[in-house]
Design a protein around this motif. Structure first.
Motif, PDB file in Angstrom:
ATOM      1  N   GLY A 179       0.806  -1.210   0.000  1.00 13.12           N
ATOM      2  CA  GLY A 179       0.000   0.000   0.000  1.00 13.12           C
ATOM      3  C   GLY A 179       0.836   1.255   0.000  1.00 13.12           C
ATOM      4  N   LYS A 180       1.897   1.276   0.802  1.00  5.04           N
ATOM      5  CA  LYS A 180       2.775   2.450   0.849  1.00  5.04           C
ATOM      6  C   LYS A 180       3.501   2.646  -0.475  1.00  5.04           C
ATOM      7  N   ARG A 181       3.899   1.547  -1.083  1.00  7.52           N
ATOM      8  CA  ARG A 181       4.631   1.628  -2.346  1.00  7.52           C
ATOM      9  C   ARG A 181       3.782   2.253  -3.457  1.00  7.52           C
ATOM     10  N   MET A 182       2.474   2.137  -3.373  1.00  6.45           N
ATOM     11  CA  MET A 182       1.601   2.692  -4.401  1.00  6.45           C
ATOM     12  C   MET A 182       1.602   4.218  -4.397  1.00  6.45           C
ATOM     13  N   TYR A 183       1.799   4.817  -3.213  1.00  2.00           N
ATOM     14  CA  TYR A 183       1.600   6.255  -3.081  1.00  2.00           C
ATOM     15  C   TYR A 183       2.859   7.048  -2.729  1.00  2.00           C
ATOM     16  N   SER A 184       3.893   6.372  -2.250  1.00  2.00           N
ATOM     17  CA  SER A 184       5.092   7.076  -1.800  1.00  2.00           C
ATOM     18  C   SER A 184       6.346   6.343  -2.256  1.00  2.00           C
ATOM     19  N   VAL A 227      31.324  -7.043   1.485  1.00  2.00           N
ATOM     20  CA  VAL A 227      31.885  -8.046   2.387  1.00  2.00           C
ATOM     21  C   VAL A 227      33.233  -8.467   1.812  1.00  2.00           C
ATOM     22  N   PRO A 228      34.326  -8.161   2.495  1.00  2.00           N
ATOM     23  CA  PRO A 228      35.652  -8.429   1.941  1.00  2.00           C
ATOM     24  C   PRO A 228      36.053  -9.888   2.054  1.00  2.00           C
ATOM     25  N   GLU A 229      36.491 -10.456   0.955  1.00  2.00           N
ATOM     26  CA  GLU A 229      37.074 -11.798   0.922  1.00  2.00           C
ATOM     27  C   GLU A 229      36.210 -12.832   1.642  1.00  2.00           C
ATOM     28  N   ALA A 230      34.900 -12.663   1.551  1.00  2.00           N
ATOM     29  CA  ALA A 230      33.960 -13.638   2.108  1.00  2.00           C
ATOM     30  C   ALA A 230      34.333 -14.038   3.534  1.00  2.00           C
ATOM     31  N   TRP A 231      34.552 -13.032   4.374  1.00  2.00           N
ATOM     32  CA  TRP A 231      34.873 -13.255   5.783  1.00  2.00           C
ATOM     33  C   TRP A 231      36.085 -14.184   5.951  1.00  2.00           C
ATOM     34  N   GLY A 232      37.143 -13.896   5.198  1.00  2.00           N
ATOM     35  CA  GLY A 232      38.392 -14.615   5.378  1.00  2.00           C
ATOM     36  C   GLY A 232      38.554 -15.861   4.543  1.00  2.00           C
ATOM     37  N   LYS A 233      37.545 -16.241   3.773  1.00  2.00           N
ATOM     38  CA  LYS A 233      37.682 -17.403   2.911  1.00  2.00           C
ATOM     39  C   LYS A 233      38.477 -17.013   1.672  1.00  2.00           C
ATOM     40  N   THR A 234      38.803 -17.974   0.843  1.00  2.00           N
ATOM     41  CA  THR A 234      39.660 -17.698  -0.300  1.00  2.00           C
ATOM     42  C   THR A 234      38.928 -17.015  -1.443  1.00  2.00           C
ATOM     43  N   MET A 235      37.597 -17.121  -1.477  1.00  2.00           N
ATOM     44  CA  MET A 235      36.859 -16.504  -2.569  1.00  2.00           C
ATOM     45  C   MET A 235      36.879 -14.982  -2.430  1.00  2.00           C
ATOM     46  N   ALA A 236      36.713 -14.283  -3.546  1.00  2.00           N
ATOM     47  CA  ALA A 236      36.729 -12.833  -3.542  1.00  2.00           C
ATOM     48  C   ALA A 236      35.524 -12.278  -2.794  1.00  2.00           C
ATOM     49  N   GLY A 237      35.619 -11.017  -2.393  1.00  2.00           N
ATOM     50  CA  GLY A 237      34.509 -10.377  -1.714  1.00  2.00           C
ATOM     51  C   GLY A 237      33.304 -10.244  -2.628  1.00  2.00           C
ATOM     52  N   PHE A 238      32.154  -9.870  -2.038  1.00  2.00           N
ATOM     53  CA  PHE A 238      30.952  -9.761  -2.841  1.00  2.00           C
ATOM     54  C   PHE A 238      30.055  -8.657  -2.291  1.00  2.00           C
ATOM     55  N   ARG A 239      29.006  -8.351  -3.019  1.00  2.00           N
ATOM     56  CA  ARG A 239      28.078  -7.275  -2.681  1.00  2.00           C
ATOM     57  C   ARG A 239      26.775  -7.876  -2.180  1.00  2.00           C
ATOM     58  N   ILE A 240      26.461  -7.651  -0.905  1.00  2.00           N
ATOM     59  CA  ILE A 240      25.214  -8.168  -0.350  1.00  2.00           C
ATOM     60  C   ILE A 240      24.430  -7.096   0.413  1.00  2.00           C
ATOM     61  N   ASP A 241      24.988  -5.905   0.535  1.00  2.00           N
ATOM     62  CA  ASP A 241      24.321  -4.805   1.230  1.00  2.00           C
ATOM     63  C   ASP A 241      23.840  -3.806   0.182  1.00  2.00           C
ATOM     64  N   TYR A 242      22.561  -3.425   0.277  1.00  2.00           N
ATOM     65  CA  TYR A 242      21.940  -2.664  -0.809  1.00  2.00           C
ATOM     66  C   TYR A 242      21.063  -1.543  -0.284  1.00  2.00           C
ATOM     67  N   ILE A 243      20.821  -0.601  -1.193  1.00  2.00           N
ATOM     68  CA  ILE A 243      19.743   0.367  -1.029  1.00  2.00           C
ATOM     69  C   ILE A 243      18.893   0.271  -2.292  1.00  2.00           C
ATOM     70  N   TRP A 244      17.684  -0.255  -2.134  1.00  2.00           N
ATOM     71  CA  TRP A 244      16.752  -0.412  -3.241  1.00  2.00           C
ATOM     72  C   TRP A 244      15.684   0.676  -3.149  1.00  2.00           C
ATOM     73  N   CYS A 245      15.172   1.106  -4.297  1.00  2.00           N
ATOM     74  CA  CYS A 245      14.091   2.083  -4.322  1.00  2.00           C
ATOM     75  C   CYS A 245      12.931   1.540  -5.150  1.00  2.00           C
ATOM     76  N   SER A 246      11.728   1.890  -4.737  1.00  2.00           N
ATOM     77  CA  SER A 246      10.533   1.426  -5.445  1.00  2.00           C
ATOM     78  C   SER A 246      10.337   2.143  -6.772  1.00  2.00           C
ATOM     79  N   ARG A 247      11.089   3.220  -6.988  1.00  2.00           N
ATOM     80  CA  ARG A 247      10.977   3.996  -8.219  1.00  2.00           C
ATOM     81  C   ARG A 247      12.366   4.231  -8.811  1.00  2.00           C
ATOM     82  N   LYS A 248      12.391   4.513 -10.089  1.00  2.00           N
ATOM     83  CA  LYS A 248      13.658   4.850 -10.718  1.00  2.00           C
ATOM     84  C   LYS A 248      14.010   6.284 -10.356  1.00  2.00           C
TER      85      LYS A 248
END
Length: 278
Positions: A179-184, A227-248
């Motif tokens: 409901g909020k997404r429809m108007y704001s 998240v750098p280096e997957a908390w110490g594992k050998t794999m590279a870091g990744f992006r898991i923290d976001y800011i999403w918006c309901s509109r462009k």
């Protein structure tokens, strides 16, 4: 020449009361906030110790009580951040929603802080209820004076299949804010445990629901890794923290904070700061 109106948003999984040198990292966090002065901050893993004494009333200045919220204690991380900002001369208004009690003796939750604009109303609800094996998760949203936007802070569980925990939480979340997404304009800020490079998993489901990844919209951006280096594992870091918006929206920049480059590291996550042209 007319000055451009810009809104700044910051999200950070604080890992509070779990970090070594916690007081020093709290100071670094506040210093970074004072330098950038984001309009809205969304903080996850905001803890207090369940046996700590109750907080002094003067440290609750600017708090918007969430209905049914447990008592605020002296070491509540959101209260500590807000108090330090006020001591530095910055008007700070805040709300904290406890989500679960931990075996470590902490009460963990999420918090939203507003610099300059008082909070006029809050929205809080659980998003986990049909999978008893999952971590309890809940969402906290605020509206501030002078804006129609809703700013939600959340932490979600990771992908575990198309009938699993994430989709259950995601459906509940979308239902509660439809409901909020429809108007704001609605903003979702936090730790989604959703790497953006795994096809047909959490990230793709969010994007397919019509939400705009502000990092992808940004005119200027860095590598985006939170998240750098997957908390110490050998794999590279990744992006898991976001800011999403309901509109462009027009996103001028999206950068990490507290990544050891522009500011010291304060958590096991980096922060995400965006600037939006209004």
């Amino acid at each position: 020449m007319q000055r451009m109106n810009v809104m700044k948003l910051l999200t950070l999984n604080t890992h509070s009361l779990q970090e070594s040198d916690g007081q020093q990292k709290l100071n670094w966090l506040v210093e970074g906030i004072l330098r950038e002065k984001p309009d809205i901050l969304a903080l996850q893993e905001v803890r207090q110790t369940d046996q700590e004494t109750l907080i002094a009333p003067d440290m609750l200045e600017g708090q918007y009580p969430v209905p049914g919220c447990m008592p605020i204690r002296k070491d509540n991380f959101a209260a500590q951040v807000a108090w330090r900002l006020r001591q530095a001369g910055v008007a700070c208004y805040w709300a904290w929603l406890p989500v679960r009690r931990e075996k470590t003796g902490h009460e963990e939750g999420v918090a939203v802080l507003s610099l300059g604009s008082p909070i006029r109303c809050v929205d809080a609800f659980p998003i986990s209820n049909s999978h008893p094996q999952q971590n309890p998760q809940a969402v906290l949203g605020v509206q501030v004076e002078g804006r129609e936007d809703w700013f939600y802070c959340l932490q979600m569980d990771s992908w575990d299949g198309e009938t699993g925990v994430f989709l259950d939480q995601w459906k509940k979340l979308n239902c509660c804010i439809a409901g909020k997404r429809m108007y704001s304009p609605v903003w979702l800020m936090g730790d989604f445990a959703a790497p953006d490079d795994r096809p047909e998993e959490s990230y793709d489901h969010i994007a397919a629901s019509g939400w705009q990844d502000t990092y992808r919209l940004a005119r200027q951006k860095d590598c985006g890794i939170t998240v750098p280096e997957a908390w110490g594992k050998t794999m590279a870091g990744f992006r898991i923290d976001y800011i999403w918006c309901s509109r462009k929206v027009t996103v001028l920049s999206a950068t990490t904070m507290f990544d050891g480059i522009t500011e010291p590291v304060v958590s096991n996550h980096y922060g995400v700061l965006i600037e939006i042209k209004e």
